[in-house]
Design an enzyme around this catalytic site. Structure first.
Site, PDB file in Angstrom:
ATOM      1  N   HIS A 129      28.643 -13.695 -89.697  1.00  0.00           N
ATOM      2  CA  HIS A 129      28.888 -14.899 -90.486  1.00  0.00           C
ATOM      3  C   HIS A 129      30.322 -15.386 -90.368  1.00  0.00           C
ATOM      4  O   HIS A 129      30.562 -16.572 -90.209  1.00  0.00           O
ATOM      5  CB  HIS A 129      28.511 -14.735 -91.949  1.00  0.00           C
ATOM      6  CG  HIS A 129      28.356 -16.073 -92.594  1.00  0.00           C
ATOM      7  ND1 HIS A 129      27.339 -16.935 -92.267  1.00  0.00           N
ATOM      8  CD2 HIS A 129      29.136 -16.755 -93.448  1.00  0.00           C
ATOM      9  CE1 HIS A 129      27.487 -18.070 -92.904  1.00  0.00           C
ATOM     10  NE2 HIS A 129      28.563 -17.990 -93.631  1.00  0.00           N
ATOM     11  N   TYR A 178      32.881 -19.179 -89.394  1.00  0.00           N
ATOM     12  CA  TYR A 178      34.051 -19.794 -90.028  1.00  0.00           C
ATOM     13  C   TYR A 178      35.244 -19.845 -89.083  1.00  0.00           C
ATOM     14  O   TYR A 178      36.060 -20.756 -89.173  1.00  0.00           O
ATOM     15  CB  TYR A 178      34.366 -19.087 -91.350  1.00  0.00           C
ATOM     16  CG  TYR A 178      33.310 -19.427 -92.356  1.00  0.00           C
ATOM     17  CD1 TYR A 178      33.239 -20.727 -92.859  1.00  0.00           C
ATOM     18  CD2 TYR A 178      32.344 -18.529 -92.731  1.00  0.00           C
ATOM     19  CE1 TYR A 178      32.234 -21.092 -93.721  1.00  0.00           C
ATOM     20  CE2 TYR A 178      31.328 -18.883 -93.601  1.00  0.00           C
ATOM     21  CZ  TYR A 178      31.284 -20.172 -94.089  1.00  0.00           C
ATOM     22  OH  TYR A 178      30.281 -20.536 -94.929  1.00  0.00           O
ATOM     23  N   HIS A 188      19.660 -25.763 -88.606  1.00  0.00           N
ATOM     24  CA  HIS A 188      20.776 -25.584 -89.535  1.00  0.00           C
ATOM     25  C   HIS A 188      22.088 -25.376 -88.795  1.00  0.00           C
ATOM     26  O   HIS A 188      23.072 -26.064 -89.041  1.00  0.00           O
ATOM     27  CB  HIS A 188      20.491 -24.397 -90.466  1.00  0.00           C
ATOM     28  CG  HIS A 188      21.684 -23.915 -91.214  1.00  0.00           C
ATOM     29  ND1 HIS A 188      22.249 -24.643 -92.234  1.00  0.00           N
ATOM     30  CD2 HIS A 188      22.442 -22.802 -91.082  1.00  0.00           C
ATOM     31  CE1 HIS A 188      23.303 -23.984 -92.701  1.00  0.00           C
ATOM     32  NE2 HIS A 188      23.442 -22.872 -92.014  1.00  0.00           N
ATOM     33  N   PHE A 189      22.101 -24.441 -87.837  1.00  0.00           N
ATOM     34  CA  PHE A 189      23.421 -24.194 -87.239  1.00  0.00           C
ATOM     35  C   PHE A 189      23.783 -25.221 -86.178  1.00  0.00           C
ATOM     36  O   PHE A 189      24.963 -25.435 -85.915  1.00  0.00           O
ATOM     37  CB  PHE A 189      23.583 -22.741 -86.756  1.00  0.00           C
ATOM     38  CG  PHE A 189      22.755 -22.326 -85.586  1.00  0.00           C
ATOM     39  CD1 PHE A 189      21.690 -21.468 -85.768  1.00  0.00           C
ATOM     40  CD2 PHE A 189      23.066 -22.743 -84.304  1.00  0.00           C
ATOM     41  CE1 PHE A 189      20.927 -21.060 -84.684  1.00  0.00           C
ATOM     42  CE2 PHE A 189      22.312 -22.337 -83.222  1.00  0.00           C
ATOM     43  CZ  PHE A 189      21.234 -21.501 -83.414  1.00  0.00           C
ATOM     44  N   HIS A 190      22.785 -25.888 -85.603  1.00  0.00           N
ATOM     45  CA  HIS A 190      23.167 -26.990 -84.709  1.00  0.00           C
ATOM     46  C   HIS A 190      23.782 -28.130 -85.513  1.00  0.00           C
ATOM     47  O   HIS A 190      24.710 -28.791 -85.061  1.00  0.00           O
ATOM     48  CB  HIS A 190      21.973 -27.477 -83.889  1.00  0.00           C
ATOM     49  CG  HIS A 190      21.741 -26.667 -82.640  1.00  0.00           C
ATOM     50  ND1 HIS A 190      21.095 -25.459 -82.646  1.00  0.00           N
ATOM     51  CD2 HIS A 190      22.123 -26.860 -81.347  1.00  0.00           C
ATOM     52  CE1 HIS A 190      21.058 -24.950 -81.420  1.00  0.00           C
ATOM     53  NE2 HIS A 190      21.686 -25.779 -80.605  1.00  0.00           N
ATOM     54  N   ARG A 245      11.304 -19.227 -83.212  1.00  0.00           N
ATOM     55  CA  ARG A 245      12.476 -19.424 -82.357  1.00  0.00           C
ATOM     56  C   ARG A 245      12.398 -18.664 -81.053  1.00  0.00           C
ATOM     57  O   ARG A 245      11.625 -17.745 -80.907  1.00  0.00           O
ATOM     58  CB  ARG A 245      13.719 -18.885 -83.078  1.00  0.00           C
ATOM     59  CG  ARG A 245      14.261 -19.789 -84.104  1.00  0.00           C
ATOM     60  CD  ARG A 245      15.460 -19.122 -84.749  1.00  0.00           C
ATOM     61  NE  ARG A 245      16.630 -19.190 -83.884  1.00  0.00           N
ATOM     62  CZ  ARG A 245      17.806 -18.668 -84.213  1.00  0.00           C
ATOM     63  NH1 ARG A 245      17.942 -18.040 -85.335  1.00  0.00           N
ATOM     64  NH2 ARG A 245      18.830 -18.774 -83.397  1.00  0.00           N
ATOM     65  N   ARG A 246      13.270 -19.029 -80.152  1.00  0.00           N
ATOM     66  CA  ARG A 246      13.604 -18.265 -78.950  1.00  0.00           C
ATOM     67  C   ARG A 246      12.413 -18.078 -78.021  1.00  0.00           C
ATOM     68  O   ARG A 246      12.225 -17.027 -77.446  1.00  0.00           O
ATOM     69  CB  ARG A 246      14.172 -16.896 -79.320  1.00  0.00           C
ATOM     70  CG  ARG A 246      15.387 -17.000 -80.236  1.00  0.00           C
ATOM     71  CD  ARG A 246      16.071 -15.678 -80.442  1.00  0.00           C
ATOM     72  NE  ARG A 246      17.184 -15.822 -81.351  1.00  0.00           N
ATOM     73  CZ  ARG A 246      17.166 -15.445 -82.627  1.00  0.00           C
ATOM     74  NH1 ARG A 246      16.090 -14.892 -83.138  1.00  0.00           N
ATOM     75  NH2 ARG A 246      18.216 -15.624 -83.387  1.00  0.00           N
TER      76      ARG A 246
END
Lengths: 180, 543, 272
Positions: free
Chosen positions: B215, B219, B366-368, B429-430
């Site tokens: 995580h 950041y 979400h992370f894209h 996913r994947r």
């Protein structure tokens, strides 16, 4: 917005911080409520099993996999291996509490059942366990959702949820897709 | 050109070259997953591509961007030459060497383990060693940033470290903490297995160690964007930073709360207990705090700018902002995407709801949206803001820069909104291909094609971005002002700040306490229960 | 500013930061470690101590549900037990292996390359794969009129040695002139699999750098007739010593034509 003095700024910011704290607290309270009232837990189960000899363990030996009724307990045991589930179809009754137990002899896998909250990783070395109640009948997809090698894309199984009165275990307590 | 600027230029070009290649691969992957027939598609090619896409975007683009921007910030905010520039070049060289090693093993087909490794699958050792070299290069950068700050404090006792530099050092300190987990996993578990010295791996332990990193690394990627929010965006808008203290606090909160939270990536894992998952979830909830504080402070700063430009009423100041400036435009878009992405993140962190979306396209979306959207669009804005000071030139018109930002924003929304929806439908996913013959999956087809169209828009934007950067180097570009103001002053510039807001001693102690509480037993348990190991599966041929 | 003054403005930060962090920690310990498991455990009929131990991970299971029991006694399809020592010794070829290999010459050829295409080539085969098959012949998990007897005459060490020996031997050269033009759909099956039938690519286990199950054999350079016969055997359930039906479940989905073409592909194509 007032920004004439540092005091003004400090005051506004404290208000905002209080609001942020309230939002975070509300989220945490919702999670705690779900845990206390609906018994929502993540699928933690620190129950080890040696992947090197999984096929010899008895419980996760090939002939013992699939759904089995044992008194009031309905348990399905499933092995995730490169690149298929064994068995590739499991039967589950609707509206009953059931337990799914997974293990793998090789690498990391994971499963979800579409349209439900059933979701767990399957980590070599551990038995993954999910307790759930299926509410909709029909054939649901249960794909491997974690990268496990080049055949990952073709790895999936079917969960066949049948009405309670059609869920009839054989004399050995087992229910298979073939028998239906 | 000073050393620091040459360093910045070199790092940023590497970052964006990797970005452009990864963008091409990403679009091909979406094509492969769609119902449309894609060329060159084999399982091996697909997962090679996914590995290269992840490594380039998550490790190369980000690390080089953070390092290059850090050198720039250190020189421009401290007003002093960068200490030990030779060491900085050594860090750069290690990064390049590592990147080339990793790229060579990936494209040779010997590292189809994706960028998050998945032991006991094991790639060629040179893949991991390459990545370790990139990290070692970045550790040199961390050291240099800390030394630069300490030098400044020694020469200017009592003077607050400028906010941009304070944030950069916060990132360096956080990165040193962050990389401990993955370094332990690679050095003690994965690399010995890759060399064949070990035939088995404790997978529960390796996943836990990787979660330590997983995580906070996000950041690390994100802080340059937040530096731009706090220091560059208010300046570009013609205003001031609402509160310098809030900025410092935000970066400190990132340092603290990004670390003892990694286990939220393991919510669905069996080998960690529900109690420790709960503990780390509590801290994950608090990660929302620095982001919400930022949303407030930057909105307030922008309001000041808007009102200074004559904006009236509750919302008039928004219209009065100079949206034709790329930094302002990008900040607006970044905030818009942050609302969606951050909201999605709150769902992921609640372990009940996480069961619905874990390892579905929801998470990819979400992370894209957060990283590819909010963060990368700020990388673009930073590049546009500092490139004139690196080359001394700038294009006569900013039209192409604005067009590029709009394309990125639209492409990202078109790509990720269908993904969120598909994730809720259970799309996992994947995978390289879906069985569109299945009636459930067939219904997903049109949405997959829509997101593929978003990907094509993103690719167009990525290529236009590289073209825009080349514009700065062309003869036809006009001369840029030599020292344009880059960083905003605060409404009330700080003249004295407590040591807690001017350094990291206190926070390092608290991070240590939290890490022992959050990860002490969860790591120790593997040695206590004598967890069974899994035989290594090598993807390098010959066993 | 004097150092004393600096310390003065710094102190509240230190105190409050520590208080806040410790209270959040205490909050999550009280709820996550105590209240949640105790309340959930009570509903499931578990005592508080068990529920807390489960929540913290000292005992397996969920604090909210009783653990299912199992007294299963199913017969495994193979008796092989893997271990790291075993895998390591299979990578080390010793002179003893060459000696044991003398017993194999009649059917598998002098250098592990069989003259009769009904028999498999052993040279260059994965040591783990050879070990597993010999072990299965010995235990009766795989049935063959000749091999069961031979394997029962070998002890565990000899099986390891001979497997390591053949694994280290150079494999059969392919004659590129015998390669047929391969059908596109067979190449697709090998490289991409067939999503509609849930068939993974053959390459995802048998490919050179696949990282599939460890006992996966290499197929290229193998004999056509042998490969086809085994695929048919897996399909008809005549051979069932594959762990967790990995190969039975794949073969069951193949057509006769695909089996013949795939056997031919692996017997004649260089690149896999």
């Amino acid at each position: 917005m007032r920004a004439d003095t540092e005091q003004d700024i400090l005051k506004t910011e404290l208000w905002w911080t209080a609001l942020v704290t309230a939002v975070v607290t509300a989220i945490m309270l919702a999670i705690i409520y779900a845990g206390l009232v609906h018994h929502i837990n993540p699928p933690s189960n620190i129950e080890t099993v040696d992947p090197k000899t999984l096929h010899l363990t008895g419980e996760f030996t090939e002939g013992n996999l699939g759904t089995r009724v044992d008194g009031s307990q309905i348990t399905s045991r499933i092995v995730a291996t490169q690149f298929a589930f064994q068995p590739q179809c499991i039967v589950m009754p609707a509206n009953r509490t059931v337990t799914l137990r997974f293990a793998t002899p090789d690498v990391i896998h994971g499963i979800l059942v579409t349209g439900t909250n059933v979701n767990t990783m399957i980590i070599p070395g551990y038995v993954s366990q999910v307790h759930t109640v299926f509410t909709k009948t029909g054939d649901l997809l249960m794909p491997c959702h974690e990268f496990c090698g080049l055949g990952h894309s073709q790895m999936w199984a079917t969960v066949r949820v049948v009405p309670e009165d059609e869920f009839k275990p054989g004399p050995d307590g087992r229910v298979t897709c073939d028998a239906r | 050109m000073t050393h620091a600027r040459r360093l910045t230029l070199a790092h940023l070009w590497v970052a964006f070259a990797a970005f452009a290649i990864a963008a091409v691969l990403g679009v091909w992957q979406m094509w492969a997953r769609s119902p449309l027939p894609a060329p060159y598609l084999t399982a091996q090619a697909y997962f090679t591509s996914v590995t290269a896409h992840g490594v380039s975007m998550a490790y190369v683009l980000t690390t080089f961007m953070v390092m290059g921007f850090g050198y720039y910030v250190a020189e421009t905010t401290l007003g002093r030459p960068l200490p030990y520039p030779r060491l900085a070049w050594l860090g750069f060289a290690l990064g390049i060497l590592g990147t080339l090693m990793a790229a060579a093993t990936i494209f040779a087909g010997n590292a189809t383990v994706l960028f998050t490794f998945y032991p006991p699958l094991t790639a060629s050792p040179f893949f991991y060693i390459g990545l370790v070299l990139v990290v070692v290069g970045s550790w040199i950068w961390c050291g240099l940033m800390i030394v630069a700050m300490l030098d400044f404090k020694r020469v200017n006792p009592g003077t607050p470290v400028p906010l941009a530099m304070f944030a950069t050092v916060a990132n360096a300190v956080m990165w040193l903490w962050t990389t401990v987990g993955v370094a332990a996993e690679l050095l003690f578990q994965v690399i010995p297995a890759a060399f064949g010295w070990n035939e088995a791996i404790d997978v529960g332990l390796s996943r836990t160690l990787f979660s330590w990193t997983l995580h906070a690394i996000v950041y690390f990627w994100l802080i340059p964007a937040y530096i731009a929010f706090y220091t560059m965006a208010p300046q570009a808008a013609g205003g001031r930073l609402y509160s310098d203290t809030m900025g410092r606090l935000t970066f400190i909160l990132f340092l603290i709360y990004s670390l003892p939270v990694g286990m939220h990536h393991l919510f669905m894992d069996p080998q960690q207990s529900s109690a420790f998952k709960f503990l780390q979830m509590s801290f994950t909830a608090l990660v929302a705090a620095p982001t919400l504080l930022t949303v407030f402070t930057i909105s307030a700063s922008m309001e000041i700018a808007g009102r200074l430009r004559g904006g009236k009423g509750y919302f008039g100041w928004i219209a009065a902002l100079p949206w034709d400036r790329p930094m302002v435009l990008a900040t607006g878009m970044a905030f818009f995407m942050l609302w969606f992405g951050g909201g999605g993140g709150l769902i992921n962190m609640s372990f009940g709801m996480n069961a619905m979306v874990h390892n579905t396209s929801w998470v990819t979306a979400h992370f894209h949206l957060i990283f590819g959207g909010t963060v990368v669009i700020m990388y673009f804005a930073i590049a546009y803001a500092i490139w004139p000071t690196l080359t001394g030139r700038q294009p006569a018109s900013l039209r192409h820069q604005r067009l590029q930002l709009w394309l990125w924003f639209i492409g990202m929304m078109v790509m990720t909104l269908p993904w969120h929806y598909l994730g809720l439908q259970g799309q996992w996913r994947r995978v390289a291909t879906f069985n569109y013959a299945d009636p459930v999956i067939a219904g997903w087809g049109p949405w997959v094609i829509v997101s593929f169209a978003g990907g094509i828009i993103l690719l167009a934007s990525a290529l236009l971005f590289v073209w825009n950067l080349l514009e700065f180097h062309r003869d036809r570009a006009v001369v840029a002002p030599e020292h344009p103001p880059i960083y905003a002053l605060a409404v009330h510039p700080p003249n004295r700040v407590p040591a807690a807001l001017n350094g990291f001693a206190l926070w390092n102690v608290l991070v240590l306490v939290l890490m022992i509480a959050a990860y002490g037993y969860p790591i120790a348990q593997f040695f206590i229960i004598d967890a069974p190991e899994a035989i290594v599966h090598r993807v390098t041929g010959g066993g | 500013m004097k150092p004393a003054e600096l310390r003065e403005i710094d102190r509240p930060w230190r105190i409050w930061a520590s208080i806040i962090i410790v209270s959040i920690l205490a909050f999550s310990v009280v709820f996550g470690f105590l209240i949640l498991p105790i309340v959930q455990g009570r509903a499931a009929g578990l005592d508080a101590f068990t529920a807390i131990c489960r929540a913290v991970g000292i005992l397996p299971g969920s604090p909210a549900v009783r653990q299912p029991t199992s007294e299963a006694k199913a017969q495994p399809t193979t008796q092989v037990a893997w271990s790291t020592d075993l895998i390591r010794s299979l990578g080390q070829s010793t002179p003893a292996g060459a000696e044991v290999a003398q017993a194999c010459v009649a059917c598998h050829g002098e250098r592990g390359i069989a003259a009769d295409p009904q028999n498999p080539n052993l040279a260059g085969q994965s040591g783990v794969a050879i070990y597993k098959q010999l072990h299965d012949y010995k235990s009766g998990s795989r049935v063959h009129e000749v091999m069961n007897g031979i394997a029962q005459g070998l002890d565990g060490r000899q099986i390891i040695d001979v497997a390591a020996h053949f694994a280290a031997s150079p494999r059969r050269d392919l004659d590129p002139t015998t390669a047929e033009v391969v059908d596109e759909d067979i190449v697709r099956l090998v490289e991409r699999g067939d999503p509609a039938r849930g068939l993974p690519a053959c390459n995802s286990c048998h490919g050179f750098n696949a990282g599939g199950p460890m006992e996966t054999p290499t197929l290229s350079h193998q004999n056509r007739e042998y490969l086809a016969r085994q695929l048919h055997a897996f399909r008809s359930d005549g051979r069932r010593n594959d762990i967790y039906t990995r190969m039975r479940s794949v073969a069951a989905k193949l057509t006769d034509r695909e089996i013949d073409k795939l056997a031919n592909f692996y017997a004649t194509t260089l690149s896999y």
